[in-house]
Design an enzyme around this catalytic site. Structure first.
Site, short mmCIF file in Angstrom:
data_model
loop_
_atom_site.label_atom_id
_atom_site.label_comp_id
_atom_site.label_asym_id
_atom_site.label_seq_id
_atom_site.Cartn_x
_atom_site.Cartn_y
_atom_site.Cartn_z
N HIS A 12 0.87 -1.19 0.00
CA HIS A 12 0.00 0.00 0.00
C HIS A 12 0.90 1.23 0.00
O HIS A 12 1.48 1.60 1.02
CB HIS A 12 -0.90 0.00 1.25
CG HIS A 12 -1.87 1.14 1.27
ND1 HIS A 12 -3.20 0.97 1.57
CD2 HIS A 12 -1.71 2.47 1.08
CE1 HIS A 12 -3.82 2.14 1.54
NE2 HIS A 12 -2.92 3.07 1.24
N HIS A 14 1.66 5.33 -1.68
CA HIS A 14 1.28 6.52 -2.46
C HIS A 14 2.55 7.11 -3.07
O HIS A 14 3.45 7.51 -2.34
CB HIS A 14 0.63 7.57 -1.55
CG HIS A 14 -0.66 7.10 -0.96
ND1 HIS A 14 -1.88 7.30 -1.56
CD2 HIS A 14 -0.91 6.40 0.18
CE1 HIS A 14 -2.84 6.76 -0.82
NE2 HIS A 14 -2.28 6.20 0.24
N LYS A 95 -8.93 -0.10 -5.79
CA LYS A 95 -9.02 0.52 -4.47
C LYS A 95 -10.35 1.24 -4.32
O LYS A 95 -10.68 2.12 -5.12
CB LYS A 95 -7.86 1.51 -4.30
CG LYS A 95 -7.88 2.34 -3.02
CD LYS A 95 -7.56 1.50 -1.80
CE LYS A 95 -7.71 2.28 -0.49
NZ LYS A 95 -6.64 3.23 -0.25
N HIS A 134 -10.51 1.31 1.75
CA HIS A 134 -10.28 2.25 2.84
C HIS A 134 -11.51 2.17 3.73
O HIS A 134 -12.55 2.74 3.41
CB HIS A 134 -10.07 3.68 2.32
CG HIS A 134 -9.74 4.65 3.42
ND1 HIS A 134 -8.56 5.33 3.49
CD2 HIS A 134 -10.43 5.01 4.53
CE1 HIS A 134 -8.53 6.09 4.58
NE2 HIS A 134 -9.68 5.91 5.23
N HIS A 168 -4.71 -0.71 5.78
CA HIS A 168 -4.17 0.02 6.95
C HIS A 168 -5.07 -0.08 8.19
O HIS A 168 -5.53 0.92 8.71
CB HIS A 168 -3.89 1.49 6.60
CG HIS A 168 -4.94 2.20 5.80
ND1 HIS A 168 -6.26 2.23 6.18
CD2 HIS A 168 -4.85 2.91 4.65
CE1 HIS A 168 -6.94 2.92 5.29
NE2 HIS A 168 -6.11 3.35 4.35
N ASP A 240 1.44 2.53 3.55
CA ASP A 240 0.60 3.72 3.41
C ASP A 240 1.46 4.98 3.51
O ASP A 240 1.01 6.01 4.01
CB ASP A 240 -0.55 3.76 4.42
CG ASP A 240 -1.65 4.74 4.01
OD1 ASP A 240 -1.67 5.16 2.84
OD2 ASP A 240 -2.48 5.09 4.87
O1 DOR Z 1 -3.22 9.46 5.83
C1 DOR Z 1 -3.59 9.16 4.71
N1 DOR Z 1 -3.05 9.73 3.61
N2 DOR Z 1 -4.58 8.28 4.58
C2 DOR Z 1 -5.14 8.01 3.39
O2 DOR Z 1 -6.06 7.23 3.34
C3 DOR Z 1 -4.70 8.73 2.16
C4 DOR Z 1 -3.34 9.21 2.31
C5 DOR Z 1 -2.98 10.22 1.25
O3 DOR Z 1 -3.23 9.94 0.07
O4 DOR Z 1 -2.44 11.27 1.58
ZN ZN Z 2 -3.30 5.07 1.58
#
Ligand code: DOR
Ligand code: ZN
Length: 333
Positions: A12, A14, A95, A134, A168, A240
């Site tokens: 997971h 980003h 997702k 989520h 998460h 995450d």
């Molecule tokens: O803390 C987070 N940041 N939780 C999420 O679900 C998304 C993520 C983000 O994309 O910044």
């Molecule tokens: Zn995330």
């Protein structure tokens, strides 16, 4: 003594886009063999063209590193079986975000109507495409994940052949739900294994530890640690890691996300060592994920760590990492 991890996976992640992608992608591709890439860009990754173009931008950003970006789409109940089948070789998971629940999720689902979801979720089950969720309601912030458990149960019951990943997880309630349904699995982050709400807001407010779902109570962290440290077969590591520029975090209106990619393996190693569970780290960091995601091919890569102090940089580009400026006990060598 050195420790070798084979093909670590981050299930997971980003990576964002543009300059941010160029800053953060090499930090993941240095340490991991692959990662599930979240689709919450602006606009979200919700078409074949967007997915393929994003994958190319990621591959350009990581250079020659051995690293496979496992691509995802942003869930839409309008995806047909034909559309998903046409992406079969490129699409690893989808997702699902409830609308407005977190960063860039405005286009998410505003209700969970089984009949509306059935065609897409049945197609995903048939094509062996896991659904990553989520799992938060829009209730009181500390209760959002626990309130979502009934939706997980509804999905797991109605779609028994669909692999559902509770992303998460942060609560004892989610950990307890895992074993109730064969088709439920979970990712666990590094930060939720380390911190509670006290670390975020118990003293001076710590914007760099603010994330969604918010860190919970000590007993929740204990429940997460237990299943992670024993490498329970239904849990896998998903950082995450969610970078935001410093100005978006140190702001009146702090963006949610903790940036952990560059320290994740070092700190996980320390945690598993401290608890005398090092023998389970390989399963938590790669083995379990490979058994859950039977639709991925994992490149061979080994990462070696040693107990040797590592001073975490104060900033990477515009992003402040967890433990910025602090010394952690393990280094990647
Ligand atoms: O803390 C987070 N940041 N939780 C999420 O679900 C998304 C993520 C983000 O994309 O910044
Ligand atoms: Zn995330």
């Amino acid at each position: 003594m050195s420790i070798t991890l084979n093909s670590p996976l981050d299930m997971h992640l980003h990576l964002r886009d543009e300059d941010m992608l160029k800053t953060v992608a090499p930090l993941s591709s240095r340490d991991f063999a692959g990662a599930i890439i979240m689709p919450n860009l602006v606009p979200p990754v919700d078409s074949k063209e967007a997915l393929l173009a994003y994958k190319e931008r990621i591959n350009a950003a990581i250079g020659n590193d051995t690293f496979t970006p496992y691509m995802t789409l942003f869930f839409k109940p309008t995806y047909t079986k034909e559309f998903l089948a046409s992406l079969k070789d490129e699409l690893v998971a989808i997702k699902l975000y409830p609308a407005g629940i977190t960063t860039n999720s405005e286009g998410g689902l505003s209700g969970f109507d089984v009949d509306e979801l059935r065609p897409t979720l049945d197609a995903m089950a048939e094509l062996n495409i896991p659904l990553c969720v989520h799992g938060e309601t829009n209730g009181f912030v500390m209760d959002r994940e626990a309130e979502f458990v009934s939706i997980y149960e509804m999905l797991a019951t109605n779609f028994p052949k669909l692999k559902i990943i509770m992303e998460h997880i942060t609560t004892k309630a989610s950990v307890e739900t895992l074993d109730k349904f064969e088709n439920l699995y979970a990712t666990i982050t590094l930060h939720h294994l380390l911190i509670t709400l006290d670390d975020v807001a118990g003293g001076m407010l710590q914007p760099h530890l603010f994330c969604k779902p918010i860190a919970k109570r000590p007993e929740d962290r204990e429940a997460l640690r237990k299943v992670a440290l024993e490498a329970h077969p239904k849990v896998m590591f998903g950082s995450d890691s969610a970078p935001h520029p410093q100005h978006a975090k140190e702001n009146c209106g702090c963006a949610a996300g903790v940036f952990t990619s560059p320290i994740a393996l070092q700190v996980l190693t320390e945690l598993f060592m401290e608890h005398s569970n090092l023998e389970n780290l390989q399963a938590f960091i790669s083995g379990n994920a490979q058994k859950i995601y039977t639709n991925i091919t994992v490149p061979t890569k080994s990462i070696t760590l040693e107990k040797k102090p590592f001073v975490v940089p104060a900033i990477y580009g515009t992003v402040i990492p967890m433990y910025a400026g602090e010394t952690i006990a393990y280094s990647i060598i």
